[in-house]
Scaffold this active site. Structure first.
Site, short mmCIF file in Angstrom:
data_model
loop_
_atom_site.label_atom_id
_atom_site.label_comp_id
_atom_site.label_asym_id
_atom_site.label_seq_id
_atom_site.Cartn_x
_atom_site.Cartn_y
_atom_site.Cartn_z
N ARG A 227 0.86 -1.19 0.00
CA ARG A 227 0.00 0.00 0.00
C ARG A 227 0.88 1.23 0.00
O ARG A 227 1.11 1.83 1.05
CB ARG A 227 -0.82 0.05 1.28
CG ARG A 227 -1.90 -0.97 1.34
CD ARG A 227 -2.83 -0.58 2.48
NE ARG A 227 -3.49 -1.78 2.98
CZ ARG A 227 -4.34 -1.78 3.99
NH1 ARG A 227 -4.62 -0.66 4.63
NH2 ARG A 227 -4.91 -2.89 4.38
N ASP B 61 2.20 4.96 -0.21
CA ASP B 61 1.62 6.26 0.13
C ASP B 61 1.61 7.20 -1.07
O ASP B 61 2.25 6.93 -2.08
CB ASP B 61 2.48 6.92 1.22
CG ASP B 61 2.16 6.37 2.60
OD1 ASP B 61 0.98 6.15 2.90
OD2 ASP B 61 3.13 6.16 3.36
N ARG C 216 10.49 5.87 5.19
CA ARG C 216 10.85 7.30 5.16
C ARG C 216 11.27 7.81 6.54
O ARG C 216 12.13 8.69 6.65
CB ARG C 216 9.69 8.11 4.59
CG ARG C 216 9.47 7.77 3.10
CD ARG C 216 8.06 8.11 2.62
NE ARG C 216 7.79 9.52 2.77
CZ ARG C 216 6.56 10.05 2.73
NH1 ARG C 216 5.50 9.28 2.56
NH2 ARG C 216 6.40 11.34 2.87
#
Lengths: 244, 244
Positions: free
Chosen positions: B50, B52, B197
């Site tokens: 999934r 972002d 991240r």
């Protein structure tokens, strides 16, 4: 007056080419605007290669005279701050007064990239020409050998009334494969308008078997643009470097 | 019903992520729309990762059930014709009925790319995070060793009320240099939202000397997002593959 050389990278997609044109967004126009913002001088730049609309550069060379006292590293940082994000100055250095990015260049190097597979690409779509039919790289390389040396390349270039001499010297013309990508690297003393793209379009004919290496050579010798293949899209082309 | 697997590449820049969201442009939404155009069926796809908003994929894996009789090669071509140019289906194949792109995946692999030099890049500006200060890759690698294994990664992820279990298993976490580019390759059974991240933002702290490898490990063990570094930009991140 100081003489400065800069190595410039740009994404050609939103530019009407390198050379300044009134009312149009060009690489030269943006660079001269950034130089004005940084130095408050109206500076005219010289460039090694006059890339067409849509053509990229990873190593375009420009030179310019300035009275600015900014050290080259500060100039680089200030120019990058003033430039839009599709142009970047990669290096900047003082250079001898007689250096001229265009007139001092001994040769220019371009790379044309073809994605040769069924599926297109999303990530590199702005930088490759997608061609589905499998190309015979060996035949394309064989045909490319005839480009080496001094020839009249009128068959492959856009007809331009300002260009009277269509003779150029090619030093290297090589195809290489990298997975599904095919690169064409060509080095010449100088190039005619759209010459690389006309060459690649005709060499794709060789790669599909539409013509053979002998016919390719005949087309070159005929000096007739109507005989050669199509001009392939600008986005696959990149100005890689100039040699001095 | 047939079960089909597809490998999908996309440029994340204009998407609000992978997962469908009403009124927003998502990868899943575009894929399901293309499937409808091609098959006239309302198909729901499953995806391995999934991603972002803004995150790219070179090898996202999706699977779906269909009643279409189109051979996989025709399906691939038809989907690519129906899709916008920032999503591409690279491969398409029939697969066993029990295969599920999300639930069958044993691990996922991401790559984060940093451009570590003074000058930014024009050509790759949508795919790298530009970081000027020179990073110490050896220290970053040393700190990354502590990620290997099963840990609670809450310190690095976006807090998400839907995610109650923040324990994941990392199989590989490696930094490598390619000229001015630095890549971080990480493989885990699964990832928390924005985990890569957050990890990279904190490992950049290690690379600048702001914290050392021991402090990095302490931050991980604290399970407190406020202690870790910033979430670096989505555009440097790419979903590379899923393993089954």
């Amino acid at each position: 007056m100081r003489n400065v050389v800069a190595i410039v990278e740009y994404d050609g997609i939103l530019f009407h080419g390198m050379q300044v044109q009134p009312g149009l967004r060009t690489v030269q126009g943006e660079l001269e605007q950034a130089l004005f913002l940084v130095t408050q001088e109206r500076i005219r730049i010289a460039a090694a290669g006059r890339t067409d609309a849509g053509v990229h550069a990873s190593g375009q060379v420009v030179s310019f005279k300035t009275q600015s006292y900014l050290p080259a590293t500060t100039l680089l940082r200030a120019l990058n701050a003033a430039l839009p994000d599709d142009i970047v100055v990669k290096h900047c250095a003082d250079v001898a007064a007689e250096f001229h990015a265009r007139f001092s260049a001994q040769s220019r190097e371009y790379r044309y990239t073809i994605l040769n597979r069924e599926a297109p690409t999303a990530l590199a779509r702005s930088f490759v020409h997608h061609y589905r039919k499998l190309l015979n790289l060996e035949e394309m390389q064989k045909a490319s050998e005839s480009l080496i040396g001094t020839h009249d390349f009128a068959s492959f270039a856009r007809i331009d009334p300002d260009v009277s001499n269509t003779i150029r010297t090619v030093f290297r013309a090589e195809w290489c494969r990298d997975g599904s990508l095919i690169h064409f690297d060509i080095v010449a003393n100088a190039f005619l308008p759209q010459m690389v793209r006309g060459l690649v379009g005709t060499l794709i004919w060789v790669g599909t078997g539409k013509i053979d290496a002998c016919r390719f050579q005949d087309i070159m010798h005929a000096r007739d643009r109507r005989l050669a293949g199509p001009t392939v899209p600008a986005k696959g082309l990149c100005f890689v470097k100039a040699n001095y």
